[in-house]
Enzyme design. Structure first.
Site, PDB file in Angstrom:
ATOM      1  CD  GLU A   1     -19.501 -10.652 -32.848  1.00 40.85           C
ATOM      2  OE1 GLU A   1     -19.611  -9.633 -32.156  1.00 40.85           O
ATOM      3  OE2 GLU A   1     -20.482 -11.345 -33.194  1.00 40.85           O
TER       4      GLU A   1
ATOM      5  CG  ASP B   1     -15.685 -10.373 -30.054  1.00 42.25           C
ATOM      6  OD1 ASP B   1     -16.652 -11.123 -29.871  1.00 42.25           O
ATOM      7  OD2 ASP B   1     -15.759  -9.233 -30.530  1.00 42.25           O
TER       8      ASP B   1
END
Length: 548
Positions: free
Chosen positions: A442, A399
């Site tokens: 993301e 992440d």
């Protein structure tokens, strides 16, 4: 299927074409026989003295019988398909007998109607075949000699003033020689046409065979190889190459040895073919203007450069070396190769479109890596393989740190560029058989087959570090979590949960790091067996049944 109450339809267009062609030819023969009858009757009526006809009724009677037999035979041919050829052959023999008798009745070998045998010979040769034409020529000659010897033996009266005496033999020889001269000439020309038709039919069958082979493949390079192999084998080319794609790289090669890798681009002969929008014939390519072609086909001579167009757009080029020493190439050869190339161009273009559609369905539009759907399918497949082979499988979830803040500060365009850079960095640092996917937003996932729990942290740290080198508007860091099958989980959902838990531990610990899962797979508890109802010893049987 066939319409109700009708005859079964032909299974393909070639069968339908053959049936229509046979009926049409038989129609021409019937029209020819009717024309013979009209000419014979007209000549007998209006030129009886010239033909030496004394009894018109006999000619009319024979002609009527001839037309009746012809009509009956045609009807039988249509009813009995199996014996249709025998009936056609029999009627050709009947034609010869009728014409021979009409010649005899109208001045014998001097008859003006002898031209009808020439017409019959030419018609049979053109409508049937040159072999049938030769057989009919023999039949007419045999009938001619039968009448000749019958007249010579006195069995038949010699007709015609000039035919009496020594002129009889000379006229007979002259008629036979003239007839065979026409027969041989017509047969020769017809055989040339028949060979050409058979060759074109064979070319079309080869084209159909190539089309069937291309239907079984979906890879554009395989389609290009099929095109090159079919054309080379059928038209006897020794060397060839197919160039295509965006950079016009080599898609297929055929010839002695192995193909030499070349740089992308177009040589001059290929440019000329595209500008011409047709096949270019090159006797000897210039090495300076055509370095790629010279490297692929050294010392090439007599090249055919065939551009591949699909709906007006170039998709490639087929280059063949003609085996002949002379530079002369038949126009028929060029036309057929262009037909092969046109069909292959559409197939290659469709294969590329299919690849693009599949790629769009399997990849993330922004980053170009695998999408969520492909990730889940691949993870399930790799887990099944690991279970069969007893090998470990590691999952890494990554992440990007503070990505929302990055977007708010530098804009969504820079945020998209950063995600593209992260995806590229992960792919660059991964092994060839590792799968990089965009998990969502993301967040990225990396499937690491044959990666144990001990190795997982080292590999994951290498991947995380590669993200720090991404060229973006601001420094980019990422947090990660790893989990390994079967150390931390035994199925797909628990493996993802374990990696996700480790990821959030990295975030809580300050980000920009990787954490390995400490989860242990839950032990399977045995299912409790259902207790059987126990009946009291003093309970009556009737009461026990009502309770149960």
């Amino acid at each position: 299927m066939s319409p109700s109450g009708g005859a079964p339809l032909p299974r393909n267009r070639s069968q339908l074409s053959d049936i229509a062609s046979l009926s049409e030819r038989m129609g021409y023969f019937q029209a020819l026989r009717a024309a013979f009858a009209v000419i014979v009757l007209g000549a007998a009526i209006f030129a009886a003295k010239v033909l030496g006809v004394s009894d018109i009724s006999s000619i009319a009677l024979v002609t009527a019988g001839y037309l009746l037999v012809s009509g009956v035979a045609e009807g039988l041919r249509r009813l009995t398909n199996e014996r249709g050829l025998s009936i056609v052959t029999l009627m050709l023999l009947v034609d010869g007998v009728y014409l021979a008798w009409m010649m005899y009745e109208t001045n014998g070998i001097q008859s003006p109607l002898r031209f009808l045998t020439y017409v019959h010979l030419i018609a049979v040769t053109l409508l049937a075949s040159h072999r049938t034409g030769l057989k009919i020529a023999l039949w007419h000659s045999l009938l001619f000699f039968v009448v000749y010897y019958a007249q010579a033996a006195g069995l038949l009266e010699i007709r015609g003033e000039l035919a009496r005496g020594t002129q009889f033999e000379r006229l007979s020889v002259f008629n036979v020689m003239a007839f065979w001269l026409v027969a041989l000439g017509t047969t020769a020309f017809s055989s040339v046409n028949e060979r050409e038709l058979r060759r074109r039919k064979a070319d079309l069958e080869a084209l159909a065979e190539m089309a069937r082979s291309m239907e079984e493949v979906s890879d554009p390079n395989e389609s290009a190889q099929i095109l090159l192999d079919q054309v080379s084998e059928w038209f006897e080319f020794k060397r060839g190459v197919v160039l295509g794609g965006r950079d016009f790289t080599m898609m297929a090669f055929r010839g002695p040895g192995e193909a030499t890798p070349t740089e992308p681009g177009l040589d001059q002969v290929v440019k000329d073919a595209f500008e011409k929008h047709g096949t270019a014939l090159v006797k000897k390519p210039d090495p300076d203007e055509n370095p790629r072609l010279t490297a692929l086909m050294p010392f090439a001579r007599n090249l055919l450069v065939v551009p591949l167009f699909a709906e007006g757009a170039p998709v490639g080029v087929l280059i063949l070396e003609h085996p002949s020493i002379s530079a002369r190439v038949e126009r028929r050869l060029v036309v057929m190769i262009e037909q092969f190339a046109a069909h292959a161009a559409l197939t290659i273009r469709n294969a590329w479109l299919l690849e693009q559609v599949q790629r769009m369905a399997e990849t993330d539009a922004l980053t170009g890596v695998a999408n969520r759907r492909v990730f889940e399918l691949t993870l399930q497949k790799e887990l099944a393989r690991s279970q069969r082979n007893g090998e470990p499988l590691t999952l890494l979830l990554v992440d990007v740190d503070h990505f929302k803040s990055f977007n708010d500060t530098h804009g969504h365009q820079e945020g998209d560029n950063a995600l593209k850079g992260v995806a590229a960095a992960l792919q660059e640092a991964s092994r060839e058989f590792d799968i990089v996917a965009r998990y969502g937003g993301e967040e990225f996932a990396v499937i690491l087959p044959s990666c144990s729990s001990r190795e997982s942290l080292v590999v994951a740290e290498r991947l995380r570090t590669s993200i720090s080198d991404v060229d973006a508007a601001a420094p980019v860091t990422a947090s990660g979590g790893v989990a390994t099958f079967p150390t931390h989980a035994t199925d797909m959902s628990s493996l993802i949960e374990a990696a996700d838990e480790a990821l959030y531990k990295s975030k809580r610990a300050g980000r920009d790091r990787v954490t390995r899962s400490r989860r242990r797979p839950a032990a399977r508890r045995p299912r409790p067996r259902p207790k059987k109802p126990v009946l009291a010893e003093t309970q009556p049987v009737s009461e026990a049944r009502s309770v149960s």
